[in-house]
Design an enzyme around this catalytic site. Structure first.
Site, PDB file in Angstrom:
ATOM      1  CB  VAL A   7      -0.962  -0.012   1.211  1.00 38.01           C
ATOM      2  CG1 VAL A   7      -1.644   1.336   1.391  1.00 38.01           C
ATOM      3  CG2 VAL A   7      -2.006  -1.103   1.027  1.00 38.01           C
ATOM      4  N   GLY A 254      -7.867 -15.968  -0.085  1.00 37.49           N
ATOM      5  CA  GLY A 254      -6.656 -15.859   0.734  1.00 37.49           C
ATOM      6  C   GLY A 254      -6.111 -14.461   0.604  1.00 37.49           C
ATOM      7  CB  CYS A 257      -6.965  -7.727   2.421  1.00 38.65           C
ATOM      8  SG  CYS A 257      -5.650  -6.512   2.205  1.00 38.65           S
TER       9      CYS A 257
HETATM   10  P1  NAD Z   1       3.117  -4.663   3.998  1.00 39.26           P
HETATM   11  O1  NAD Z   1       3.466  -5.638   5.034  1.00 39.26           O
HETATM   12  O2  NAD Z   1       3.341  -4.997   2.558  1.00 39.26           O
HETATM   13  O3  NAD Z   1       3.904  -3.285   4.259  1.00 39.26           O
HETATM   14  C1  NAD Z   1       3.935  -2.631   5.464  1.00 39.26           C
HETATM   15  C2  NAD Z   1       5.313  -2.028   5.674  1.00 39.26           C
HETATM   16  O4  NAD Z   1       5.287  -1.257   6.874  1.00 39.26           O
HETATM   17  C3  NAD Z   1       6.429  -3.041   5.834  1.00 39.26           C
HETATM   18  O5  NAD Z   1       7.431  -2.776   4.891  1.00 39.26           O
HETATM   19  C4  NAD Z   1       6.924  -2.830   7.274  1.00 39.26           C
HETATM   20  O6  NAD Z   1       8.314  -3.033   7.413  1.00 39.26           O
HETATM   21  C5  NAD Z   1       6.561  -1.385   7.512  1.00 39.26           C
HETATM   22  N1  NAD Z   1       6.429  -0.981   8.900  1.00 39.26           N
HETATM   23  C6  NAD Z   1       5.916  -1.665   9.953  1.00 39.26           C
HETATM   24  N2  NAD Z   1       5.937  -0.902  11.059  1.00 39.26           N
HETATM   25  C7  NAD Z   1       6.459   0.291  10.705  1.00 39.26           C
HETATM   26  C8  NAD Z   1       6.736   1.501  11.421  1.00 39.26           C
HETATM   27  N3  NAD Z   1       6.434   1.627  12.709  1.00 39.26           N
HETATM   28  N4  NAD Z   1       7.303   2.522  10.741  1.00 39.26           N
HETATM   29  C9  NAD Z   1       7.584   2.394   9.426  1.00 39.26           C
HETATM   30  N5  NAD Z   1       7.350   1.291   8.712  1.00 39.26           N
HETATM   31  C10 NAD Z   1       6.785   0.254   9.339  1.00 39.26           C
HETATM   32  O7  NAD Z   1       1.577  -4.297   4.244  1.00 39.26           O
HETATM   33  P2  NAD Z   1       0.502  -3.791   3.157  1.00 39.26           P
HETATM   34  O8  NAD Z   1       0.008  -4.963   2.366  1.00 39.26           O
HETATM   35  O9  NAD Z   1       1.043  -2.611   2.448  1.00 39.26           O
HETATM   36  O10 NAD Z   1      -0.693  -3.356   4.115  1.00 39.26           O
HETATM   37  C11 NAD Z   1      -0.654  -2.187   4.893  1.00 39.26           C
HETATM   38  C12 NAD Z   1      -2.041  -1.890   5.415  1.00 39.26           C
HETATM   39  O11 NAD Z   1      -2.920  -1.633   4.307  1.00 39.26           O
HETATM   40  C13 NAD Z   1      -2.686  -3.036   6.187  1.00 39.26           C
HETATM   41  O12 NAD Z   1      -3.489  -2.506   7.205  1.00 39.26           O
HETATM   42  C14 NAD Z   1      -3.562  -3.713   5.146  1.00 39.26           C
HETATM   43  O13 NAD Z   1      -4.645  -4.392   5.723  1.00 39.26           O
HETATM   44  C15 NAD Z   1      -4.026  -2.517   4.344  1.00 39.26           C
HETATM   45  N6  NAD Z   1      -4.409  -2.831   2.963  1.00 39.26           N
HETATM   46  C16 NAD Z   1      -3.647  -3.668   2.207  1.00 39.26           C
HETATM   47  C17 NAD Z   1      -4.022  -3.930   0.903  1.00 39.26           C
HETATM   48  C18 NAD Z   1      -3.225  -4.890   0.054  1.00 39.26           C
HETATM   49  O14 NAD Z   1      -3.727  -5.261  -1.007  1.00 39.26           O
HETATM   50  N7  NAD Z   1      -2.036  -5.299   0.440  1.00 39.26           N
HETATM   51  C19 NAD Z   1      -5.157  -3.332   0.348  1.00 39.26           C
HETATM   52  C20 NAD Z   1      -5.884  -2.455   1.129  1.00 39.26           C
HETATM   53  C21 NAD Z   1      -5.507  -2.207   2.448  1.00 39.26           C
END
Ligand code: NAD
Length: 443
Positions: A7, A254, A257
């Protein structure tokens, strides 16, 4: 941008592409080093090119220095993970840690935007954490993300809608300005209250999960009733109230999300004393669906009883990512299928165009990994299709046939034409399709 994952990177790159100066922060040094060296840690179509273009223009940068990232931003996005905790609730520790950092390094008015998927009421907590750390004025906005992995850049550039939960006109104006370039073709920005925005994200994902479990349940019934799910889907999808999308039977939902968001909403309901019978059933249907394909294999090949019913069976697996066009295997049903096959004694050799490395982190040496799709089926008794990557859709069937020992195909996504496969000498097993017969033959 706090958090540079699926994201954060997509949002950061797209906002840079529309002229904003973006600094992406992450605590994962290896990830930031890779980005600084010109690499991209995830596979998402179009993302690498967009990042490269905007780095060259000086519009996007990467750092592990939280202070630098937070001081840089007039708008600070929280895009950190909210994984499932043991209780099923969303683990908010990363969100709260980001809030602490934002409060600590706040140096002027900022709009703090929560893009992570968080339960209703989280914004109040985040606001309180920041407030404790700073005297500067700030507004908190909930801006749930609806992008689909595999099409994330396109989704961000042309969203169906942008949801902004806010109680501040000032912050709403900033968000409108930020999103305006992406909303030119009448895609709406839906401005609502913060709690409703938080709830909307869960409601959307839980509805999608419901559609999947619904069609899987009907599909399973089709098999027993002698009906064909593809024909049923065609018939019901024509009704605009139902539609065709997200009505594909398969091996269960799966990804990063849907599974965790369903669990988190169930947990929210429990803490609020509300029953969600429908959603509980959605989850149960899904967990059973993940092994439905393996049960078909046991029916077909399980010569013996007990724990090793598929002993000696060579299985070629096509697809490990939870869906095509991504390298993500988080909560992928393919992992459950692979593990179950191994437990039953089968020898599994898998190929995925992008997700092999990620899958290896979970499955280790319990299965073998092939260098290409044909290599995966060399000497196999069964080909099991789990992810509908384009390259699997029209394989060179003669090539597959000469590689395999027995010619049995289990199509977990119904991507193959059963008639075509049978004509080429394969035994075909799909999901909810008429077993061993074509539509015409049954008329
Ligand atoms: P991800 O795991 O791919 O990325 C998250 C990143 O945040 C990681 O690189 C991690 O190292 C970093 N991180 C963790 N704690 C941190 C901090 N304190 N400071 C800085 N960086 C930090 O996760 P994602 O898939 O991008 O998902 C992020 C959020 O968005 C989640 O809540 C998810 O539910 C939501 N979301 C994801 C999607 C999707 O398709 N992946 C879609 C919509 C919403």
């Amino acid at each position: 941008m706090i958090g540079s994952g699926y994201v954060g990177l997509v949002t950061g790159a797209c906002l840079a592409d529309s002229g904003n100066e973006v600094v992406c922060v992450d605590i994962d040094k290896a990830k930031i080093d890779l980005l600084l060296a010109g690499g991209v840690p995830i596979f998402e179509p179009g993302l690498a090119e967009m990042i490269a273009r905007n780095r060259a223009n000086g519009l996007i940068d990467f750092t592990t220095d939280k202070r630098r990232g937070i001081e840089h931003g007039d708008v600070v996005f929280i895009a950190v993970p909210t994984p499932m905790s043991d209780s099923g609730a969303a683990d908010l520790s990363h969100v709260y840690a980001a809030a602490e950092d934002i409060g600590t390094y706040m140096d002027r008015y900022k709009v703090v935007v929560d893009k992570s998927t968080v339960p209703v009421g989280t914004a109040d907590e985040v606001r309180a954490i920041i407030r404790k750390k700073t005297r500067h004025d700030f507004d908190l906005v909930s801006n749930p993300e609806f992008l689909k992995q595999g099409k994330a850049v396109a989704d961000f550039m042309q969203p169906d809608r942008v949801v902004v939960g806010s109680d501040s006109q000032r912050a709403l104006d900033v968000m409108r300005e930020l999103y305006e370039p992406f909303l030119r073709t009448f895609h709406p920005l839906i401005a609502i209250d913060i709690r409703s925005a938080e709830m909307a994200k869960y409601a959307a994902n839980c509805f999608l999960a419901t559609k999947i479990s619904f069609i899987n349940e009907i599909s399973n019934l089709c098999e027993k009733a002698g009906a064909d799910i593809s024909a049923v889907r065609e018939a019901i999808g024509a009704d605009k109230r139902i539609g065709y999308e997200f009505l594909f039977p398969g091996i269960g939902y799966g990804g990063s999300c849907l599974p965790k968001d369903v669990q988190a909403l169930l947990h929210t309901a429990e803490t609020l004393g509300a029953d969600m019978h429908l959603l509980s059933a959605v989850e149960q249907v899904n967990s059973e669906q993940k092994t439905a394909l393996v049960s078909k294999m046991v029916d077909r090949f399980g010569s013996r009883s007990g724990a090793k019913r598929l002993e000696g069976l060579h299985v070629g697996l096509w697809g490990l990512s939870f869906k095509p066009q991504t390298d993500d295997v988080r909560a992928a049903p393919s992992l459950v299928v692979a593990q179950r096959l191994v437990e039953l004694g089968a020898r599994v050799r898998a190929y995925d165009p992008e997700a092999t490395k990620q899958a290896k982190n979970v499955l280790g040496n319990s299965i073998e990994y092939a260098g290409n799709m044909y290599d995966a089926v060399e000497g196999a008794d069964a080909l099991v299709l789990l992810t509908e990557w384009k390259q699997f859709q029209r394989p060179a069937l003669q090539h597959v046939k000469s590689a395999m020992r027995q010619h049995v195909v289990f199509d977990g996504r119904n991507i193959y034409d059963p008639d075509r496969l049978r004509a080429d000498g394969f035994e075909y097993h799909g999901m909810g399709r008429l077993r061993g017969r074509t539509m015409e033959e049954t008329e």
